[in-house]
Design a protein around this motif. Structure first.
Motif, short mmCIF file in Angstrom:
data_model
loop_
_atom_site.label_atom_id
_atom_site.label_comp_id
_atom_site.label_asym_id
_atom_site.label_seq_id
_atom_site.Cartn_x
_atom_site.Cartn_y
_atom_site.Cartn_z
N LEU A 37 27.78 113.05 -28.75
CA LEU A 37 28.51 113.91 -28.09
C LEU A 37 29.25 113.16 -26.92
O LEU A 37 30.19 113.40 -26.75
CB LEU A 37 27.87 115.01 -27.39
N GLU A 38 28.52 112.04 -26.48
CA GLU A 38 28.99 111.22 -25.40
C GLU A 38 30.18 110.35 -26.06
O GLU A 38 31.25 110.34 -25.41
CB GLU A 38 28.26 110.48 -24.72
N GLU A 40 32.14 110.90 -29.08
CA GLU A 40 33.33 111.85 -29.15
C GLU A 40 33.98 112.39 -27.95
O GLU A 40 35.36 112.18 -27.96
CB GLU A 40 32.87 112.87 -30.06
N GLN A 41 33.37 112.56 -26.96
CA GLN A 41 34.11 113.26 -25.60
C GLN A 41 34.62 112.14 -25.18
O GLN A 41 35.87 112.37 -24.45
CB GLN A 41 33.10 113.79 -24.70
N ARG A 42 34.11 110.73 -24.89
CA ARG A 42 34.74 109.68 -24.47
C ARG A 42 35.98 109.36 -25.11
O ARG A 42 36.90 108.96 -24.70
CB ARG A 42 33.87 108.44 -24.39
N LEU A 43 35.88 109.25 -26.37
CA LEU A 43 36.94 108.94 -27.46
C LEU A 43 38.32 109.98 -27.28
O LEU A 43 39.27 109.46 -27.25
CB LEU A 43 36.60 108.99 -28.78
N HIS A 44 37.88 111.33 -26.92
CA HIS A 44 38.95 112.23 -26.84
C HIS A 44 39.24 112.56 -25.58
O HIS A 44 39.55 114.02 -25.13
CB HIS A 44 38.55 113.41 -27.96
N LEU A 45 38.73 112.06 -24.53
CA LEU A 45 38.65 112.49 -23.34
C LEU A 45 40.10 112.76 -22.70
O LEU A 45 40.06 113.81 -21.99
CB LEU A 45 37.99 111.50 -22.30
N ASN A 46 41.07 112.08 -22.89
CA ASN A 46 42.40 112.04 -22.33
C ASN A 46 43.34 112.67 -23.39
O ASN A 46 44.67 112.70 -23.07
CB ASN A 46 42.96 110.88 -22.13
N LEU A 47 42.85 113.31 -24.48
CA LEU A 47 43.88 113.85 -25.77
C LEU A 47 44.37 115.04 -25.07
O LEU A 47 45.47 115.27 -25.26
CB LEU A 47 42.74 114.15 -26.95
N ALA A 48 43.78 115.86 -24.12
CA ALA A 48 44.30 117.23 -23.64
C ALA A 48 45.41 116.92 -22.93
O ALA A 48 46.59 117.57 -22.84
CB ALA A 48 43.27 117.93 -23.18
N ALA A 49 45.39 115.71 -22.00
CA ALA A 49 46.52 115.35 -21.03
C ALA A 49 47.38 114.78 -21.62
O ALA A 49 48.76 114.92 -21.38
CB ALA A 49 45.77 114.41 -20.15
N HIS A 50 47.34 114.09 -22.89
CA HIS A 50 48.60 113.52 -23.79
C HIS A 50 49.26 114.54 -24.30
O HIS A 50 50.37 114.73 -24.25
CB HIS A 50 47.89 112.45 -24.58
N LEU A 51 48.58 115.51 -24.82
CA LEU A 51 49.29 116.54 -25.37
C LEU A 51 50.06 117.37 -24.38
O LEU A 51 51.52 117.95 -24.65
CB LEU A 51 48.28 117.62 -25.94
N VAL A 52 49.55 117.83 -23.19
CA VAL A 52 50.37 118.42 -22.05
C VAL A 52 51.42 117.72 -21.86
O VAL A 52 52.47 118.16 -21.38
CB VAL A 52 49.20 118.50 -20.83
N HIS A 53 51.24 116.18 -21.63
CA HIS A 53 52.47 115.33 -21.07
C HIS A 53 53.41 115.15 -22.24
O HIS A 53 54.91 115.12 -21.89
CB HIS A 53 51.81 114.03 -20.69
N ASP A 54 52.99 115.08 -23.51
CA ASP A 54 53.98 114.89 -24.48
C ASP A 54 54.76 116.14 -25.22
O ASP A 54 55.78 115.86 -25.62
CB ASP A 54 53.39 114.19 -25.64
N ASN A 55 54.12 117.09 -25.09
CA ASN A 55 54.66 118.54 -25.59
C ASN A 55 55.54 119.24 -24.54
O ASN A 55 55.24 119.70 -23.42
CB ASN A 55 53.71 119.45 -26.01
N PRO A 56 56.85 119.62 -25.08
CA PRO A 56 57.63 120.00 -24.22
C PRO A 56 57.20 121.60 -23.81
O PRO A 56 57.51 121.91 -22.30
CB PRO A 56 58.86 120.42 -24.94
#
Length: 489
Positions: A37-38, A40-56
């Motif tokens: 769990l640690e 996988e969470q570290r690996l995808h920790l900033n994934l949501a932030a990138h999606l928010v920043h890159d998606n209009p």
């Protein structure tokens, strides 16, 4: 039901082994799950932030919820292990891509989201699972802002329902089942080996227990094992110690049985010997009492003399019985001192000079002048010499000789009492010191003797820390000898 030591150890081992196995399995599962769990969470920790920043849709604020649902659907097709949810600032679920009946929560807690956003190094952080009212999973989250105002949150579950379903099917696969079976077989084999080792180490103890039970039932060790000093096993050494103890107990028991048998025989013999002078004494006294007037003076005197003789013999026999009893009971005390041995020898010989002269037996001391001193109990030594001379005089015929010889050697004085009497057969020498034993060729005389003299002498010399020895040849005589400590001047 009574269990043996091995059975108790085996049951305890199985229980402890199962407990350790369960704790190890739980600990390893927890460690594996937490690590996974640690990671996988570290690996995808900033994934949501990138999606928010890159998606209009997310970068400019969310107004087209249908378009956002389509976006979530597309992202879930590309990444089946993820689930996407759009939350309002209070954690209420606004948009998702799933059938409505699969969503079991209307809102999720914002506390884990705030913790992850403020302290990203504390992973793993578990958040509420919208598809499970009681479940929690790792996630990635990012705030959605417009013109500096918080519009909501992109809440992304890592390892969603589809992931769990695929993982369960993989776990049920043949390869993993074979791996689990192999691990279980290995552990079972290890348990069997441990039980075998327990059996190996407890088997000597079981044999020792059987031996002790047999000894308790039969008072003897039936099958003693070979005890070697090379075997350092404590159980083996304990078994050897028990066998030695049991052998000593058996030997002492057998010795006590023999002593008891000898005492019974001695008691029977002494009872017979006591009865003879007592019956004679009673007979003569009764004759004197009944026929006092009819007996002449000479007859009365003869009856009195015979009665006195029987009384003296009876007293002598009783005294020797008590003396032997005291010796065997260890109730004799010693009073050792230094004294000239020659003077004692001449005193003892003087007591037998008259009776030896009447019998025609010569008494000699060699050397005639002996000035050596010894350290011993003079009374006990006189008693031994008296017994030996009396015994020698009894078995030496007329014309014979009795020689008392002193030999000095290595700080000790060897005393020999040698006669030219009838001697003792070699097959009887081993029994000559037994109480009441009489050699088959012993001389009969009118003097009553108890047969305890040599037994008493043997025990007295043992008290004086010496050993009374005998050498004899049938028809040529007998020699008794012992050694004494020479006193220093």
């Amino acid at each position: 039901m009574s269990l043996s030591l091995y059975q108790r150890l085996a049951i305890s081992l199985v229980l402890v082994f199962m407990l350790i196995l369960g704790v190890f399995y739980w600990w390893s599962s927890e460690l594996h799950t937490r690590t996974r769990l640690e990671a996988e969470q570290r690996l995808h920790l900033n994934l949501a932030a990138h999606l928010v920043h890159d998606n209009p849709l997310l970068a400019d604020g969310v107004y087209d919820y249908q378009g956002l649902e389509n976006l979530f659907h597309t992202l879930m097709l590309l990444g089946p292990s993820f689930e996407f949810y759009y939350l309002d600032p209070n954690g209420k679920i606004l948009t998702y891509s799933a059938k409505p009946d699969k969503i079991r929560r209307a809102a999720v807690s914002l506390t884990p989201i705030s913790q992850l956003l403020e302290h990203p190094d504390t992973v793993p952080v578990l958040g509420d699972d919208p598809r499970n009212p009681l479940g929690q999973k790792i996630f990635s989250a990012a705030p959605v802002n417009k013109d500096g105002n918080l519009q909501g949150y992109l809440y992304m579950i890592i390892g969603g329902e589809a992931y769990d379903s695929v993982f369960a099917k993989v776990w049920e696969s043949t390869a993993l089942q074979q791996l689990a079976l192999w691990v279980a077989t290995t552990l079972f084999f290890l348990l069997i080996v441990l039980l075998g080792l327990f059996r190996f180490f407890t088997r000597p103890l079981q044999k020792l227990t059987v031996t002790m039970q047999e000894f308790r039932a039969n008072a003897q060790v039936l099958k003693p094992e070979q005890c070697t000093s090379q075997n350092h096993s404590e159980v083996h050494q304990l078994g050897c110690a028990f066998q030695e103890m049991a052998a000593q107990i058996n030997a002492q028991f057998e010795k006590m049985r023999q002593l008891d048998e000898q005492r019974r025989i001695l008691l029977a013999d002494l009872s017979h010997d006591l009865r003879t002078p007592l019956a004679n004494l009673q007979g003569y006294i009764e004759t004197l009492a009944l026929n006092e007037q009819s007996l002449s003076e000479s007859e009365r005197r003869r009856f009195v003399e015979v009665s006195l003789k029987n009384a003296r013999n009876l007293k002598r026999l009783i005294d020797q019985i008590f003396e032997l009893a005291y010796l065997e009971g260890g109730q004799i005390t010693l009073s050792q001192e230094a004294f000239p041995l020659g003077e004692l020898l001449y005193d003892v010989v003087a007591k037998f000079a008259l009776s030896a002269g009447k019998k025609g037996v010569e008494l000699h001391i060699f050397p005639e002048h002996c000035g050596c001193q010894v350290f011993a109990d003079i009374a006990k030594l006189e008693r031994v010499l008296t017994n030996l001379l009396e015994n020698a005089l009894r078995h030496t015929p007329s014309g014979g000789r009795i020689n008392i010889r002193l030999v000095l050697r290595d700080g000790k004085v060897r005393v020999e009492v040698q006669d030219t009497g009838v001697g003792i057969g070699q097959n009887e020498l081993a029994y000559i010191f037994d109480a009441r034993y009489r050699a088959s060729n012993s001389q009969e005389d009118r003097t009553l003797h108890t047969g305890l003299g040599l037994a008493i002498s043997k025990k007295l010399m043992a008290l004086l820390d010496s050993e009374l020895k005998v050498q004899s040849e049938l028809g040529k005589g007998t020699c008794f000898s012992f050694e004494l400590k020479q006193a220093s001047y």
